[in-house]
Design an enzyme around this catalytic site. Structure first.
Site, mmCIF file in Angstrom:
data_model
loop_
_atom_site.group_PDB
_atom_site.id
_atom_site.type_symbol
_atom_site.label_atom_id
_atom_site.label_comp_id
_atom_site.label_asym_id
_atom_site.label_seq_id
_atom_site.Cartn_x
_atom_site.Cartn_y
_atom_site.Cartn_z
ATOM 1 C CE LYS A 13 -2.295 -0.963 3.834
ATOM 2 N NZ LYS A 13 -1.863 -2.305 4.256
ATOM 3 N NE ARG A 87 -4.422 -1.156 9.704
ATOM 4 C CZ ARG A 87 -3.264 -0.627 9.287
ATOM 5 N NH1 ARG A 87 -3.221 0.600 8.811
ATOM 6 N NH2 ARG A 87 -2.171 -1.330 9.364
ATOM 7 N NE ARG A 126 7.617 -3.433 6.015
ATOM 8 C CZ ARG A 126 6.341 -3.040 5.977
ATOM 9 N NH1 ARG A 126 5.783 -2.683 4.853
ATOM 10 N NH2 ARG A 126 5.624 -3.034 7.081
ATOM 11 N NE ARG A 155 6.524 -0.799 10.191
ATOM 12 C CZ ARG A 155 5.443 -0.599 9.441
ATOM 13 N NH1 ARG A 155 5.551 0.001 8.270
ATOM 14 N NH2 ARG A 155 4.258 -0.989 9.845
ATOM 15 N NE ARG A 166 1.769 -5.066 10.983
ATOM 16 C CZ ARG A 166 2.791 -4.781 10.182
ATOM 17 N NH1 ARG A 166 3.971 -5.354 10.378
ATOM 18 N NH2 ARG A 166 2.652 -3.930 9.207
HETATM 19 P P1 AMP Z 1 0.702 0.673 8.950
HETATM 20 O O1 AMP Z 1 1.974 1.359 8.687
HETATM 21 O O2 AMP Z 1 -0.426 1.184 8.101
HETATM 22 O O3 AMP Z 1 0.824 -0.835 8.893
HETATM 23 O O4 AMP Z 1 0.261 1.027 10.464
HETATM 24 C C1 AMP Z 1 1.115 0.711 11.551
HETATM 25 C C2 AMP Z 1 0.308 0.566 12.834
HETATM 26 O O5 AMP Z 1 -0.399 1.809 13.127
HETATM 27 C C3 AMP Z 1 -0.809 -0.486 12.798
HETATM 28 O O6 AMP Z 1 -0.337 -1.797 13.052
HETATM 29 C C4 AMP Z 1 -1.738 0.030 13.891
HETATM 30 O O7 AMP Z 1 -1.215 -0.239 15.175
HETATM 31 C C5 AMP Z 1 -1.682 1.534 13.679
HETATM 32 N N1 AMP Z 1 -2.719 1.981 12.704
HETATM 33 C C6 AMP Z 1 -2.516 2.581 11.487
HETATM 34 N N2 AMP Z 1 -3.681 2.837 10.867
HETATM 35 C C7 AMP Z 1 -4.658 2.394 11.705
HETATM 36 C C8 AMP Z 1 -6.077 2.362 11.636
HETATM 37 N N3 AMP Z 1 -6.745 2.838 10.571
HETATM 38 N N4 AMP Z 1 -6.749 1.836 12.698
HETATM 39 C C9 AMP Z 1 -6.107 1.364 13.783
HETATM 40 N N5 AMP Z 1 -4.771 1.347 13.904
HETATM 41 C C10 AMP Z 1 -4.041 1.857 12.884
#
Ligand code: AMP
Length: 211
Positions: A13, A87, A126, A155, A166
């Site tokens: 994404k 999400r 990654r 990360r 996740r």
């Molecule tokens: P990402 O980089 O999009 O994978 O987001 C990293 C982390 O941020 C996720 O694993 C969640 O802990 C938090 N996060 C990001 N976007 C959301 C969302 N829309 N709802 C809830 N948690 C989020």
């Protein structure tokens, strides 16, 4: 144009969002990036969300919605690409109500489809640049020689335990969002396996047809 990019963690994404930004002049809104920046800055928000994010759990809906809503308002409710939001079905409902109020419905909800084994491979391999947030894959796209190796980290949520969590969270809480958009006829499914350029071409084909 108003787009949401959807898919499991590691679906690509962030990479595809960046390419769409460059091509269509959109603003990239990544709730994950906003959250990581807050954690790095050790702000009150960062302290509130750190334990959720680092363990690979979702941050509570109301907290993330405030961030997303502000970011969308900041760009005048147009010309944005949402990455990692919504999400949960609750997040999607709030987003729909808010965009409806501003006569700014999503043009497309693009879901990148990638099988689990590909996801686990991508995430465990990654690595991320501490300062720029640039992502690399140890085997297919390693950091170039001129990048200081000390800046390259994994990360916390890309460690095996967090990856499993996740994916579980994705299946239980996030995947139902797809049905929500399928019912609203905004869902477009794209095969997310292939090179970055191949996936980008598939997305652009769909967006051009929708325009
Ligand atoms: P990402 O980089 O999009 O994978 O987001 C990293 C982390 O941020 C996720 O694993 C969640 O802990 C938090 N996060 C990001 N976007 C959301 C969302 N829309 N709802 C809830 N948690 C989020």
């Amino acid at each position: 144009m108003r787009i949401a990019l959807f898919g499991p963690p590691g679906a690509g994404k962030g990479t595809q969002a960046q390419r769409l930004v460059d091509r269509h002049g959109l603003t990239h809104i990544s709730t994950g990036e906003i959250i990581r920046a807050a954690i790095k800055a050790d702000s009150p928000l960062g302290r509130e969300v750190k334990t959720y994010a680092n363990a690979g759990k979702l941050v509570p809906d109301a907290v993330v919605w405030k961030l997303a809503k502000q970011a969308i308002a900041d760009v005048g409710h147009d010309d944005f690409i949402l990455d990692g939001y919504p999400r949960t079905v609750q997040q999607a409902k709030w987003l729909t109500e808010f965009l409806d109020e501003h006569a700014a419905e999503l043009d497309a909800f693009v879901s990148l489809v990638v099988p689990d084994d590909v996801i686990v491979d991508r995430l465990s391999q990654r690595r991320t640049h501490k300062e720029t947030g640039e992502n690399y894959h140890l085997e297919f796209d390693p950091p170039p020689d001129d990048v200081d190796p000390a800046m390259i980290i994994q990360r916390p949520d890309d460690r095996p335990e967090a990856i499993r969590r996740r994916l579980e969270v994705y299946k239980n809480e996030t995947q139902p969002v797809e049905d929500y958009y399928r019912r609203r006829s905004t869902l477009v499914e794209i095969d997310g396996v292939g090179t970055f350029a191949e996936v980008e071409a598939r997305i652009n084909q769909v967006l051009e047809a929708a325009a």
